[in-house]
Structures are given as C-alpha cells and as structure tokens.
Design an enzyme around this catalytic site. Structure first.
Site, PDB file in Angstrom:
ATOM      1  N   LYS A  41     -20.960   8.116 -18.872  1.00 48.51           N
ATOM      2  CA  LYS A  41     -20.104   9.016 -18.088  1.00 48.51           C
ATOM      3  C   LYS A  41     -18.685   9.026 -18.632  1.00 48.51           C
ATOM      4  CE  LYS A  41     -22.459   8.377 -13.629  1.00 48.51           C
ATOM      5  NZ  LYS A  41     -22.325   7.746 -12.296  1.00 48.51           N
ATOM      6  N   ARG A  90     -28.322   7.931  -1.284  1.00 51.77           N
ATOM      7  CA  ARG A  90     -28.044   9.120  -0.459  1.00 51.77           C
ATOM      8  C   ARG A  90     -29.330   9.902  -0.239  1.00 51.77           C
ATOM      9  NH1 ARG A  90     -23.371  10.742  -4.495  1.00 51.77           N
ATOM     10  NH2 ARG A  90     -25.134  10.095  -5.747  1.00 51.77           N
ATOM     11  N   SER A 128     -18.694  10.867  -6.567  1.00 47.67           N
ATOM     12  CA  SER A 128     -17.429  10.815  -7.313  1.00 47.67           C
ATOM     13  C   SER A 128     -17.300  12.049  -8.203  1.00 47.67           C
ATOM     14  CB  SER A 128     -17.368   9.556  -8.171  1.00 47.67           C
ATOM     15  OG  SER A 128     -17.395   8.418  -7.361  1.00 47.67           O
TER      16      SER A 128
HETATM   17  O1  PNS Z   1     -21.723   4.292 -10.387  1.00 48.83           O
HETATM   18  P1  PNS Z   1     -22.711   4.360 -11.501  1.00 48.83           P
HETATM   19  O2  PNS Z   1     -22.101   4.940 -12.741  1.00 48.83           O
HETATM   20  O3  PNS Z   1     -23.986   5.059 -11.106  1.00 48.83           O
HETATM   21  O4  PNS Z   1     -23.105   2.822 -11.831  1.00 48.83           O
HETATM   22  C1  PNS Z   1     -24.026   2.503 -12.853  1.00 48.83           C
HETATM   23  C2  PNS Z   1     -23.785   1.068 -13.331  1.00 48.83           C
HETATM   24  C3  PNS Z   1     -22.373   0.921 -13.835  1.00 48.83           C
HETATM   25  C4  PNS Z   1     -24.030   0.114 -12.178  1.00 48.83           C
HETATM   26  C5  PNS Z   1     -24.791   0.760 -14.494  1.00 48.83           C
HETATM   27  O5  PNS Z   1     -24.608   1.709 -15.496  1.00 48.83           O
HETATM   28  C6  PNS Z   1     -24.613  -0.648 -15.059  1.00 48.83           C
HETATM   29  O6  PNS Z   1     -25.041  -1.605 -14.466  1.00 48.83           O
HETATM   30  N1  PNS Z   1     -23.946  -0.767 -16.214  1.00 48.83           N
HETATM   31  C7  PNS Z   1     -23.697  -2.030 -16.868  1.00 48.83           C
HETATM   32  C8  PNS Z   1     -24.561  -2.157 -18.140  1.00 48.83           C
HETATM   33  C9  PNS Z   1     -25.944  -2.625 -17.798  1.00 48.83           C
HETATM   34  O7  PNS Z   1     -26.163  -3.718 -17.314  1.00 48.83           O
HETATM   35  N2  PNS Z   1     -26.960  -1.764 -18.073  1.00 48.83           N
HETATM   36  C10 PNS Z   1     -28.352  -2.099 -17.822  1.00 48.83           C
HETATM   37  C11 PNS Z   1     -28.770  -1.828 -16.385  1.00 48.83           C
HETATM   38  S1  PNS Z   1     -29.346  -0.193 -16.185  1.00 48.83           S
END
Ligand code: PNS
Length: 159
Positions: A41, A90, A128
């Site tokens: 993102k 949601r 968001s």
């Molecule tokens: O608010 P979001 O962008 O939907 O959150 C997603 C998030 C940040 C929780 C996810 O992308 C994440 O855990 N990122 C850290 C990297 C990671 O551990 N990736 C593997 C798990 S899918």
C-alpha cells in the site's frame, strides 16, 4: 499478563479502529498497536505521523500503547511475548484477506491466534483508504475519524 498486538497500516487510524480498541482493551490486560509499513500500500502519512495521530486519538485508553515495526509480524509478536493478534472485521469482503493472513501467521507461529472483532454496524463502511479518497476530494470525514486525524488530513491536503 494477557498482551495482544493490534497490527495494521493505520493510514490513518479511523473511528472503526478505535471501536475495536475500546472493545478489546476490556478483554486484554494490555494492547500494543503495531503500526506497520505495508509494502502493498502507498501511504499518505509517514510511520511517525501515524504513530503520533494514534497516540493523540487513544489517550482515553490506559492499557493501550503504540509502536511501529518493520519486518515479519510473527517475529514482533514473539519478541513482545504477546498471546494474540487482534484484527477487525467489517463485511464478508474482508474475510478472504483476513483469513489468508491469519492462516499464514498461524503457520509461522502456531502458538498465537488471531482474534477477530466485528465493527459496530455504523462503522462498517469506514476504511482508511475510503477516508483518504473522500478527504482528498473535499468530503467531510469528521464522523469517520478522530479529531486529530481530521485536523492533520486538512493540514496535509493543503500542502
Ligand atoms: O491495515 P493493513 O494494511 O490491512 O494491515 C496489514 C498488516 C500490516 C497487518 C500485514 O500486512 C502485516 O502483518 N505485515 C507485516 C509483514 C508480515 O508479517 N507479513 C506476513 C503476514 S501476511
């Protein structure tokens, strides 16, 4: 102590996120909001700005703290010795993305589960990305975000 981590991009934090925190802070002893740079993102706010906005928006929740991290979520969970990951749900459309992430994390760290919390119905439409788009196009987002975020959005979009 039951510590849970609530990870996300929080770009920016919304009233929907705060609703999830208000509910889960009554269940867990402590919650750490982990602000993550999501590589999929493009962010409007820097990590530092997002952390600051969250701090200003959750001052009424005594057992909630904010940090940022980079890397793998499960490594952070392990380091913090957290017992759960919190995510909000949601609509059904969230489910596929959330389930994939939860199974991935469960596979990487079998001892920790993701706890899903349903949003209040009046917040179901808030995201968001929707907030950012509406604000950029001049919409009133005051009912969707906490006051510090509303102010910062106005400031940011003036630049
Ligand atoms: O608010 P979001 O962008 O939907 O959150 C997603 C998030 C940040 C929780 C996810 O992308 C994440 O855990 N990122 C850290 C990297 C990671 O551990 N990736 C593997 C798990 S899918």
């Amino acid at each position: 102590m039951k510590l849970a981590v609530y990870p996300g991009s929080f770009d920016p934090i919304t009233r929907g996120h705060i609703d999830i925190l208000e509910k889960t802070s009554k269940i867990f002893d402590k919650i750490i909001i982990a602000v993550v740079h999501n590589i999929n993102k493009k962010a409007l706010f820097t990590l530092e700005e997002r952390v600051e906005l969250i701090k200003e928006s959750i001052s009424h929740l005594d057992n909630v703290e904010v940090e940022s991290f980079s890397g793998l979520l499960v490594d952070y969970i392990r380091e913090k010795k957290a017992c759960a990951i919190i995510r909000g749900l949601r609509t059904v459309s969230d489910f596929e993305y959330e389930a994939t992430m939860a199974y991935m994390n469960k596979n990487l760290l079998p001892d920790v589960d993701t706890i899903f919390v349903m949003s209040r119905p009046e917040y179901i439409f808030i995201s968001s990305s929707g907030v950012k788009e509406a604000a950029i196009l001049g919409g009133d987002v005051s009912a969707m975000v906490p006051l510090p975020v509303e102010k910062k959005l106005k400031e940011k979009l003036k630049q």
